[in-house]
Design an enzyme around this catalytic site. Structure first.
Site, PDB file in Angstrom:
ATOM      1  N   HIS A 164      21.540  53.067  83.130  1.00  0.00           N
ATOM      2  CA  HIS A 164      21.766  54.116  84.128  1.00  0.00           C
ATOM      3  C   HIS A 164      21.546  53.549  85.531  1.00  0.00           C
ATOM      4  O   HIS A 164      20.998  52.463  85.704  1.00  0.00           O
ATOM      5  CB  HIS A 164      20.809  55.287  83.894  1.00  0.00           C
ATOM      6  CG  HIS A 164      19.366  54.897  84.027  1.00  0.00           C
ATOM      7  ND1 HIS A 164      18.671  54.267  83.012  1.00  0.00           N
ATOM      8  CD2 HIS A 164      18.491  55.021  85.065  1.00  0.00           C
ATOM      9  CE1 HIS A 164      17.430  54.034  83.417  1.00  0.00           C
ATOM     10  NE2 HIS A 164      17.296  54.469  84.649  1.00  0.00           N
ATOM     11  N   LYS A 179      19.585  47.972  81.158  1.00  0.00           N
ATOM     12  CA  LYS A 179      19.409  49.275  81.796  1.00  0.00           C
ATOM     13  C   LYS A 179      20.734  50.023  81.712  1.00  0.00           C
ATOM     14  O   LYS A 179      21.784  49.483  82.089  1.00  0.00           O
ATOM     15  CB  LYS A 179      18.993  49.080  83.257  1.00  0.00           C
ATOM     16  CG  LYS A 179      18.666  50.372  83.987  1.00  0.00           C
ATOM     17  CD  LYS A 179      18.229  50.067  85.420  1.00  0.00           C
ATOM     18  CE  LYS A 179      17.925  51.362  86.170  1.00  0.00           C
ATOM     19  NZ  LYS A 179      17.579  51.097  87.580  1.00  0.00           N
TER      20      LYS A 179
END
Length: 228
Positions: A105, A103
């Site tokens: 962000h 991921k």
């Protein structure tokens, strides 16, 4: 242990463990199949976590800090076992899982979900079943990559729900044996197929494992069984 027989009955009741004729991912024809994805209700997951908790306590005591569940099936296993362990043994254990894709962000970006493993942590890896031991090849370096000093994160061991007791590729040993010898930590299962046969056939009513299925199991293990 009483929980072993209870777990075998639970797998059958939940239709997680089935007998018949199944084609495995490896291409082998197997007289039995285990699908942990068939645990689908809250009460089933609660009981599953309790069985893992009992087996982990029996095999590893309390000398660990984190349950690591490899994505994807290991994610609910790590979560429900952490809950059960807290309730049964009064010990708070953190859960961590890897992501198939990082991921990029948010506050929890990166390759992990849940607790972020760090130096000094002692980790138990929780999986459903392993036939080839392939998943550990991905999981082990991911966990160790969190170290800032060599060998500062200890993998205490790995547990699966069922030891299929069949040969891993290119060896006469089981996947759990190969993992233990390769990586240097203990491996175990809640139950083995020997336990299952003993409970449902040798000391059972022979309704689930019938004499016909027992013959098929004997033939299967004569060809694919691991050394004991």
């Amino acid at each position: 242990m009483d929980y072993k027989k209870q777990f075998i009955d639970f797998m059958v009741e939940a239709q997680v463990l089935k007998f018949g004729s199944f084609t495995l991912k490896s291409g082998r024809q197997s007289p039995f199949f285990m699908n942990a994805g068939a645990y689908i209700t809250g009460s089933q997951l609660k009981r599953l976590g309790e069985f893992y908790a009992h087996a982990i306590h029996d095999n590893f005591g309390d000398d660990f800090d984190v349950f690591f569940g490899p994505a994807y099936k290991g994610i609910p296993l790590a979560v429900t076992t952490a809950i059960a362990y807290s309730e049964i043994y009064g010990k708070e254990v953190k859960y961590c899982c890897d992501r198939k894709e990082e991921k990029d962000h948010g506050a929890d970006k990166g390759g992990f979900l849940g607790y972020k493993i760090k130096d000094g942590d002692r980790v138990v890896i929780i999986e459903d079943v392993t036939t080839s031991g392939k998943s550990i090849e991905e999981v082990f370096p991911k966990i160790k990559s969190q170290e800032t000093q060599k060998d500062s994160i200890k993998i205490v061991g790995e547990i699966v729900s069922l030891n299929r007791m069949e040969r891993a590729p290119d060896t006469t040993k089981s996947a759990l044996q190969v993992i233990s010898e390769t990586y240097g930590f203990k491996t175990c299962a809640i139950v083995t197929m020997d336990d299952v046969i003993d409970a449902l056939y040798t000391n059972g009513d022979k309704k689930i494992i019938t004499p016909e299925i027992k013959t098929q199991l004997d033939e299967y293990y004569a060809q694919w069984g691991c050394e004991k």
